[in-house]
Scaffold this active site. Structure first.
Site, PDB file in Angstrom:
ATOM      1  N   PRO A 339       0.887  -1.268  -0.063  1.00 42.87           N
ATOM      2  CG  PRO A 339      -0.739  -1.608   1.631  1.00 42.87           C
ATOM      3  CD  PRO A 339       0.543  -1.893   1.164  1.00 42.87           C
ATOM      4  CB  VAL A 341       3.988   1.782  -3.996  1.00 43.13           C
ATOM      5  CG1 VAL A 341       4.833   1.251  -2.809  1.00 43.13           C
ATOM      6  CG2 VAL A 341       3.201   0.661  -4.611  1.00 43.13           C
ATOM      7  N   GLY A 342       1.448   3.821  -4.747  1.00 40.07           N
ATOM      8  CA  GLY A 342       0.946   4.743  -6.058  1.00 40.07           C
ATOM      9  C   GLY A 342       0.382   4.084  -7.261  1.00 40.07           C
ATOM     10  CE  LYS A 343      -1.319  -1.535  -5.069  1.00 46.17           C
ATOM     11  NZ  LYS A 343      -0.845  -0.853  -3.922  1.00 46.17           N
ATOM     12  CB  SER A 661      11.592 -17.485   1.457  1.00 48.67           C
ATOM     13  OG  SER A 661      10.862 -16.813   2.148  1.00 48.67           O
ATOM     14  CE  LYS A 704      11.226 -12.719   0.712  1.00 49.20           C
ATOM     15  NZ  LYS A 704      11.483 -14.053   0.550  1.00 49.20           N
TER      16      LYS A 704
END
Length: 797
Positions: A339, A341-343, A661, A704
């Protein structure tokens, strides 16, 4: 005649008449007069006619709602000489009329008038079919001439004014003249009705008898307005002007013909009419002109967003194809990132760069398949799905439609909306998209669909296959500085009415806000902090009389924003035994998670805490098995699994954690706890582990590594399989972090574990004592962990 008396004044008059009848011993009598205007609820004397009828009350009964039902019988005509209003009722002084009789010598003339009126009345009854034929001899052959005339007049649907004139007639001659005119008028109306009826019968035919009443109504309208068109004709004109596909045109014409023969009171009328309204409102051939100008598009994208070069390059490629081919069939981009980041705003900028209308459609929480495909028209309240409704709002065939939060789609007994989206986003299928409401094919191939998601894990594989994935990882500090200075701060100052030229807020202040008050992948929290500062500055502007400059220093931040929620020493970069730093990918971006392992005397039990998922539990067991297989090489002792218990814990226990991972980080923490060798505090790691010690590749590496850089990590161990992902990292991350490509677990341990202290036995004893204390501490409630930063969502390690 039965009457229903409901007005308070009329009820009071009836009660007064009853009281007078009881006192005199005679039946109750009333004067009935008509009011001049039916709209008046409480008419006064001036609104009442002066001629009425004296009636005798035969029977009365009170209704539950307070009204009174009375049966009255006319006695005599009377003229009112004076009205009086008192005590809520009206009384009148009247002069009775004498019965109308023929003048001397006019007996034969009046009898002829009576027979003419009887003949006309018989014709009226025969044509209208509203009155029984047995009524004609009862009214025309009995009683006096006056009784016959008034009997006929009582059964005519005349207006009140015409009836009043007949009631006020001064002679039989005048009465019969008025009656004859009324009969002639009614006969003409009945004849017109018959002609309309015959016209309707001839037009509808045998197979359309059920539409008789509706056609009769239409014929009446044609007689009234001279045959002008109605709303259906207007709808027909609109359909003729549209460039509809042939199949849609045939279907719309069939529905329109059906609509013309359906009663407006029928539920099917509303269903067919709504269908045609949707067909008329949808764009079938309208297109917006694309702005095929790469320089213009680049300027728009750079003006609205900093960085995001991969997305911008993809949009510029799309515009280039438009310029060369003239058409670029609906490409489906999926912008994936945390959330803030400007999508969503990027989708709006893409539409502006292309010069197309923009429609946003939120999919968060949608569980009903009908939200995408629409409802069947057989259901009450049915309507098209969100896709068709978005096309109606856009008004063109080639808009930009943003499907926001596609990873938040749900599914239940009402269907699977994600499966319904397959037809929408597949270029081979959306040329003939079928909405359940329209039931005709609609072309979506010219639409540019853009989807957004926080994580790909919750998007079904078939739906993900239809989309081109573009990742928007979190911003590093330099990018946040550029975004804050160029976009966020000027926008917030303008919104709060502060002149940006008077404000001085340097990069060092903005960096302090980013480090001390925001730790996020995007810039949403940063914008909230800047909005709070802007509000404080707006207040200061009103408090200062002069137009002084507004300077924000780093020392002013605690007063403006409150105490910093993040401590500068909570990154834990010191070397510790049994603690390894793992990297997680969550829907909120990358995170650094500490993995703690304590080794205490026991029977070889492995305890897992921290709300771990099944995949992480399997990783822990695999890591322990690897450690046992390499026990001699790692100097763990061959019997450690029999006489020592291991407790693996990941803080922020209330947050579920899962993902493939965490293997090498868990194994490093286990080996560190068993050997007493400290793990380097400046090393973070990510990768999955096999039983034979191979390090497998992972996903979400960019997010990451950005998180590792944000936490101050200097070294990061990653699988060699992910070497290709390093090219996409920001330059700041590549320069500030040293990456170590790992093939085996031995290489990871060689990097992460420090050499043992000279007095190894003493250090091991101290380590076991510390581990036992840690286990005892872990068994207590976690209230002492209040200062830890919780993970925002379920991480994928």
């Amino acid at each position: 005649m039965p009457l229903l008396v409901g007005r308070s004044g009329s009820v009071a008059a009836l009660a007064a008449a009853d009281n007078m009848a009881l006192a005199s011993g005679n039946p109750a009598r009333l004067l009935l007069v008509a009011q001049r205007s039916a709209e008046s609820e409480s008419p006064g004397p001036r609104e009442l006619y002066r001629t009425g009828t004296i009636v005798r009350v035969i029977q009365q009964s009170r209704m539950p709602n307070g009204a009174v039902r009375v049966l009255v019988e006319g006695v005599q005509r009377a003229r009112v000489t004076r009205y009086r209003s008192s005590a809520g009722l009206i009384t009148a002084t009247v002069e009775p009329y004498e019965e109308l009789r023929p003048l001397p010598g006019d007996d034969e003339l009046m009898e002829a008038h009576a027979r003419s009126a009887a003949s006309l009345f018989g014709d009226y009854v025969a044509q209208s079919r509203r009155l029984p034929t047995e009524l004609v001899p009862l009214l025309t052959e009995r009683g006096s001439l006056q009784e016959r005339a008034f009997g006929i007049a009582a059964h005519l649907p005349s207006r009140v004014a015409d009836r009043q004139r007949m009631l006020e007639a001064a002679s039989l001659s005048e009465l019969f003249d008025l009656l004859a005119r009324s009969l002639q008028s009614e006969l003409e109306l009945v004849g017109l009705e018959r002609r309309i009826e015959q016209s309707v019968r001839a037009s509808v035919g045998r197979n359309q008898r059920e539409f008789y009443l509706n056609e009769q109504l239409k014929a009446i309208h044609r007689e009234l307005d001279g045959g002008e068109g109605d709303e259906l004709d207007e709808l027909d004109t609109k359909l003729s002007r549209l460039s509809l596909p042939e199949s849609v045109h045939r279907r719309a014409r069939r529905e329109l013909r059906k609509l013309r023969h359906t009663s407006t009171q029928s539920p099917e009328y509303a269903v067919a009419r709504n269908f045609l309204d949707w067909v008329v409102a949808l764009p079938w051939s309208e297109r917006s002109e694309d702005v095929v100008d790469i320089q213009h598009a680049r300027g728009v994208l750079d003006e609205d967003h900093h960085g995001l070069e991969e997305v911008k390059e993809r949009i510029l490629d799309h515009i280039a194809v438009l310029g060369l081919v003239g058409r670029a069939d609906g490409a489906t981009l999926c912008l994936v990132g945390p959330p803030g980041v400007g999508k969503t705003s990027l989708g709006r900028s893409i539409a502006r760069a292309l010069g197309r209308p923009f429609v946003r459609m939120s999919l968060g929480g949608v569980r009903d398949e009908a939200e995408i495909r629409g409802h069947r028209r057989t259901y009450v309240g049915a309507m098209p799905g969100r896709i068709i409704r978005s096309m109606r709002r856009a008004g063109v065939m080639n808009p930009v439609i943003l499907l926001d939060e596609v990873d938040k789609l749900g599914s239940d007994w009402r269907g699977d909306p994600s499966s319904a989206l397959l037809e929408v986003l597949d270029p081979e299928q959306n040329r003939a998209f079928s909405d359940h409401y329209l039931e005709v094919d609609y072309d979506l191939s010219q639409v540019m669909f853009i989807t957004t998601a926080n994580s790909l894990a919750k998007i079904p594989d078939p739906l993900r296959d239809r989309m081109e994935i573009i990742r928007l990882a979190g911003y590093v500090e330099q990018e946040k500085l550029a975004i804050g200075n160029s976009y966020l701060l000027p926008r917030q100052l303008e919104r709060h009415g502060v002149d940006a030229s008077r404000v001085t807020l340097g990069n060092e202040v903005l960096s302090a806000i980013i480090r001390g008050w925001t730790r996020e992948a995007g810039v949403r929290d940063l914008e909230r902090r800047l909005a709070r500062i802007s509000r404080k500055l707006a207040r200061r502007v009103l408090e200062l009389a002069e137009q002084a400059s507004l300077t924000v220093a780093e020392s002013d931040l605690p007063a403006l924003l409150g105490p910093s929620p993040f401590s500068p020493d909570d990154t834990h970069l010191e070397d510790r035994v049994g603690v390894a730093s793992g990297l997680a990918y969550t829907s909120a971006g990358g995170e650094v998670l500490e993995i703690e392992v304590s080794a205490v005397p026991g029977r070889g039990r492995l305890q897992l805490t921290g709300t771990l998922g099944e995949v992480m539990k399997e990783s822990a067991n695999a890591a322990l098995s690897y450690a046992r297989s390499r026990a001699e090489h790692l100097s763990l002792g061959t019997e450690f699994h029999r006489n020592q218990d291991l407790h693996l814990h990941i803080p922020a226990g209330a947050t579920p954690k899962d993902g493939p991972s965490a293997g090498i980080a868990i194994c490093t923490a286990i080996v560190s706890a068993l050997t007493g060798r400290a793990v380097r505090g400046d090393v973070a790691m990510t990768g999955e582990l096999t039983l034979r010690g191979r390090v497998l590749g992972v996903g979400g590496l960019r997010e990451k590594l950005v998180a590792a850089h944000r936490q101050g990590m200097k070294h990061v161990a990653i699988p060699r399989m992910n070497e290709r992902d390093l090219e996409k990292l920001p330059a700041e991350v590549r320069e500030g972090v040293t990456f170590h490509l790992m093939d085996t677990m031995d290489e990871v341990l060689a990097l992460a574990l420090l050499d043992p202290a000279p007095d190894d036995d003493a250090r091991r004893a101290l380590t076991e004592s510390d581990s036992a204390a840690a286990v005892a501490d872990d068994e207590k409630p976690h209230s002492h962990r209040a200062n830890e930063v919780p993970v925002a969502a379920r991480p994928i390690l």
